[in-house]
Motif scaffolding. Structure first.
Motif, PDB file in Angstrom:
ATOM      1  N   THR A 150       0.818  -1.209   0.000  1.00 37.19           N
ATOM      2  CA  THR A 150       0.000   0.000   0.000  1.00 37.19           C
ATOM      3  C   THR A 150       0.852   1.260   0.000  1.00 37.19           C
ATOM      4  O   THR A 150       2.037   1.229   0.333  1.00 37.19           O
ATOM      5  N   THR A 190       0.062   5.096   1.687  1.00 36.83           N
ATOM      6  CA  THR A 190      -0.881   5.879   2.480  1.00 36.83           C
ATOM      7  C   THR A 190      -0.603   7.362   2.267  1.00 36.83           C
ATOM      8  O   THR A 190       0.536   7.813   2.385  1.00 36.83           O
ATOM      9  N   VAL A 232      -8.460   2.015  -0.815  1.00 42.49           N
ATOM     10  CA  VAL A 232      -8.871   0.792  -0.134  1.00 42.49           C
ATOM     11  C   VAL A 232      -9.611   1.166   1.146  1.00 42.49           C
ATOM     12  O   VAL A 232     -10.590   0.535   1.522  1.00 42.49           O
ATOM     13  N   SER A 233      -9.124   2.221   1.808  1.00 35.98           N
ATOM     14  CA  SER A 233      -9.783   2.722   3.013  1.00 35.98           C
ATOM     15  C   SER A 233      -9.459   4.201   3.176  1.00 35.98           C
ATOM     16  O   SER A 233      -8.457   4.695   2.650  1.00 35.98           O
ATOM     17  N   VAL A 246      -4.007   3.384  -0.546  1.00 37.87           N
ATOM     18  CA  VAL A 246      -4.145   2.914  -1.922  1.00 37.87           C
ATOM     19  C   VAL A 246      -3.336   1.629  -2.072  1.00 37.87           C
ATOM     20  O   VAL A 246      -2.182   1.570  -1.630  1.00 37.87           O
ATOM     21  N   ALA A 247      -3.940   0.619  -2.690  1.00 38.35           N
ATOM     22  CA  ALA A 247      -3.205  -0.618  -2.981  1.00 38.35           C
ATOM     23  C   ALA A 247      -2.149  -0.322  -4.040  1.00 38.35           C
ATOM     24  O   ALA A 247      -2.418   0.367  -5.022  1.00 38.35           O
ATOM     25  N   PRO A 296      -9.134  -0.141  -5.328  1.00 36.72           N
ATOM     26  CA  PRO A 296      -9.632  -0.666  -4.071  1.00 36.72           C
ATOM     27  C   PRO A 296     -10.006  -2.137  -4.107  1.00 36.72           C
ATOM     28  O   PRO A 296     -10.135  -2.761  -3.084  1.00 36.72           O
ATOM     29  N   SER A 297     -10.146  -2.714  -5.293  1.00 33.02           N
ATOM     30  CA  SER A 297     -10.530  -4.127  -5.349  1.00 33.02           C
ATOM     31  C   SER A 297      -9.363  -5.058  -5.107  1.00 33.02           C
ATOM     32  O   SER A 297      -9.535  -6.252  -4.970  1.00 33.02           O
TER      33      SER A 297
END
Length: 145
Positions: A83, A85, A120-121, A137-138, A143-144
């Motif tokens: 990820t 952030t 993602v969150s 973010v992945a 986000p999937s």
């Protein structure tokens, strides 16, 4: 970039913290910083993830400039194994609010929902010193992932 909006580097990758003066140039400076940060990661995130990070950075910094009515904001970027952030802190305790987008183009309302879809969150932390809005973010996509 004017000296008033030049970011001040506080730490090194895989995390980075920069202070930005709340001015119209802040979002552009933040995008540049984010792009350089992402390029320096090994391995760098995929293109979709990189685009999402830069877009989120731009939106969160723009929101801090437009809505916080404070003198500065702080952009933090942190890379984890899967990820990236993005966090933006400012001195206003007022959290972002979702509102109906103005499709006529005069009133906005598209940014926060977009950030929430790309991440993602998301989280918002408030305190007496202000707030920090964060989005994760992945590294390999949206986000999937």
């Amino acid at each position: 970039m004017s000296s008033a909006t030049a970011p001040h580097r506080v730490s090194d990758a895989p995390s980075l913290v920069v202070s930005l003066e709340n001015s119209p140039e802040a979002a552009a400076a933040a995008r540049d910083v984010a792009g350089d940060f992402l390029k320096g990661l090994g391995p760098p995130p995929g293109r979709d993830a990189s685009d999402a990070v830069v877009l989120i950075v731009s939106e969160l910094v723009t929101n801090a400039v437009r809505h916080s009515r404070t003198r500065a904001c702080t952009l933090s970027l942190a890379a984890g194994p899967g990820t990236v952030t993005v966090s933006v802190a400012d001195a206003s305790p007022r959290p972002p609010c979702e509102r109906n987008p103005d499709v006529r183009g005069a009133g906005g309302g598209f940014g926060w929902p977009m950030v929430r879809r790309l991440a993602v969150s998301t989280s918002v932390e408030t305190s007496s010193q202000g707030k920090t809005v964060s989005a994760v973010v992945a590294r390999e996509g949206g986000p999937s992932v």
